[in-house]
Scaffold this motif. Structure first.
Motif, short mmCIF file in Angstrom:
data_model
loop_
_atom_site.label_atom_id
_atom_site.label_comp_id
_atom_site.label_asym_id
_atom_site.label_seq_id
_atom_site.Cartn_x
_atom_site.Cartn_y
_atom_site.Cartn_z
N ARG A 15 -0.02 -1.44 -10.32
CA ARG A 15 0.72 -2.64 -10.17
C ARG A 15 -0.26 -3.38 -9.17
NH1 ARG A 15 4.77 -0.57 -8.07
NH2 ARG A 15 5.97 -0.32 -9.80
N HIS A 16 -0.76 -2.64 -7.91
CA HIS A 16 -1.57 -3.51 -6.92
C HIS A 16 -3.14 -4.10 -7.84
CE1 HIS A 16 1.20 -1.65 -4.22
NE2 HIS A 16 0.82 -2.53 -3.35
N VAL A 17 -3.37 -3.30 -8.50
CA VAL A 17 -4.55 -3.74 -9.28
C VAL A 17 -4.49 -5.06 -10.21
CG1 VAL A 17 -6.36 -3.22 -11.09
CG2 VAL A 17 -5.63 -1.60 -9.27
N VAL A 18 -3.20 -4.94 -10.90
CA VAL A 18 -2.86 -6.18 -11.74
C VAL A 18 -2.57 -7.32 -10.79
CG1 VAL A 18 -1.22 -7.13 -13.05
CG2 VAL A 18 -2.02 -4.61 -13.53
N LEU A 19 -2.04 -7.07 -9.66
CA LEU A 19 -1.70 -8.43 -8.67
C LEU A 19 -2.84 -8.86 -8.25
CD1 LEU A 19 1.75 -6.87 -7.05
CD2 LEU A 19 1.44 -8.82 -8.55
N LEU A 20 -3.86 -7.86 -7.75
CA LEU A 20 -5.06 -8.34 -7.26
C LEU A 20 -5.93 -9.26 -8.08
CD1 LEU A 20 -7.05 -8.17 -4.77
CD2 LEU A 20 -7.83 -5.92 -5.78
N LEU A 21 -5.73 -8.75 -9.50
CA LEU A 21 -6.61 -9.48 -10.29
C LEU A 21 -6.01 -10.68 -10.76
CD1 LEU A 21 -7.50 -6.63 -13.06
CD2 LEU A 21 -9.22 -7.70 -11.67
#
Length: 279
Positions: A15-21
């Motif tokens: 989830r954090h990776v998706v939000l960062l991207l």
């Protein structure tokens, strides 16, 4: 248990990776404009772009030294700020009245207020032009303020009515039992609870007015030109001054960012239409 915990951790990381991207994708155009504004005019549109360069404030100094841009910037700050103050003074009490009092045909009144946002701007710009010329408001800051209020009043009334609907009337009744009048209860009890909503509609109204272009194009000519219109002067018929255009765009973005940062603590609760839920 260990497997469930690891699955939860993996989901959080994903989830954090998706939000960062998504954040990188959303901010990339802004970063691109910022880099362009700090490049010399000859390097602004080099392909492939040079990400390592010596930044310069030449473009911003050119803007500051341009009387037309400075005047347009001042016109926008004055007219937009005045319109936000006035639309709040008109819209917030109006929303409170619509929320608390039984007004004949209240749904019709609310739809009539909302109808000012239903028509596309191009459909009403000519009537605005005729009205402005008739009442000597053409190419004046007062005319711009009036136009911005007309654009934003429906947003303020609808959002703030929903906000006031979420504040229990028992708070005002308690204040009136203690001897306060209706107006005193409104000022000392309801308004403090409604601050997040007021800040939110102020931000929305500021942004809507700040970026408005069509009405400024038709209703101004020389004295009251706005910054959104002045930015387009860097787009010529034969060439585009990309570095100056980027610097002017960043100059337009800065007030909005400052306003958003200053009001950030109120936006989350304000845009949720209330800090207190009605029982």
């Amino acid at each position: 248990m260990a497997t469930a915990s690891s699955d939860s951790t993996a989901k959080d990381i994903g989830r954090h990776v998706v939000l960062l991207l998504w954040t990188v994708i959303a901010l990339f155009p802004l970063a691109w404009i910022a880099f362009m504004s700090l490049k010399p005019p000859g390097e602004a549109i080099d392909l492939p772009p040079d990400w390592v360069f010596l930044p310069t404030v030449y473009n911003y100094l050119q803007l500051v030294g341009d009387p037309a841009f400075v005047s347009a910037y001042a016109n926008s700050l004055i007219s937009v700020s005045a319109s936000v103050v006035l639309v709040l003074l008109i819209g917030v009490p109006g929303a409170y009245v619509l929320s608390r009092y039984d007004i004949p045909k209240k749904p019709d009144v609310l739809i009539w207020i909302l109808s000012s946002r239903m028509l596309p701007p191009v459909a009403v710009v000519i009537p605005f032009f005729v009205i402005f010329r008739t009442f000597d408001l053409y190419d004046t800051l007062i005319g711009l303020v009036f136009m911005y209020i007309t654009i934003n009043i429906s947003v303020v009334v609808w959002v703030m009515k929903s906000f006031f609907d979420g504040i229990p009337e028992s708070l005002e009744e308690a204040a009136m039992v203690d001897g306060a009048s209706r107006s005193q209860a409104f000022r000392k009890v309801v308004l403090p609870s409604a601050v997040p909503g007021i800040i939110s509609v102020a931000v929305i109204s500021f942004i809507f007015a700040w970026i408005e272009l069509l009405f400024s194009l038709v209703l101004t000519n020389n004295q009251a030109v706005t910054v959104s219109l002045q930015v387009y002067t860097f787009i010529g018929s034969r060439n585009i001054e990309y570095s100056m255009l980027a610097a002017a765009s960043m100059a337009m973005i800065i007030p909005v960012l400052v306003f958003l940062v200053a009001a950030n603590r109120y936006l989350a609760s304000g845009l949720s239409f209330g800090v207190v839920l009605k029982e």
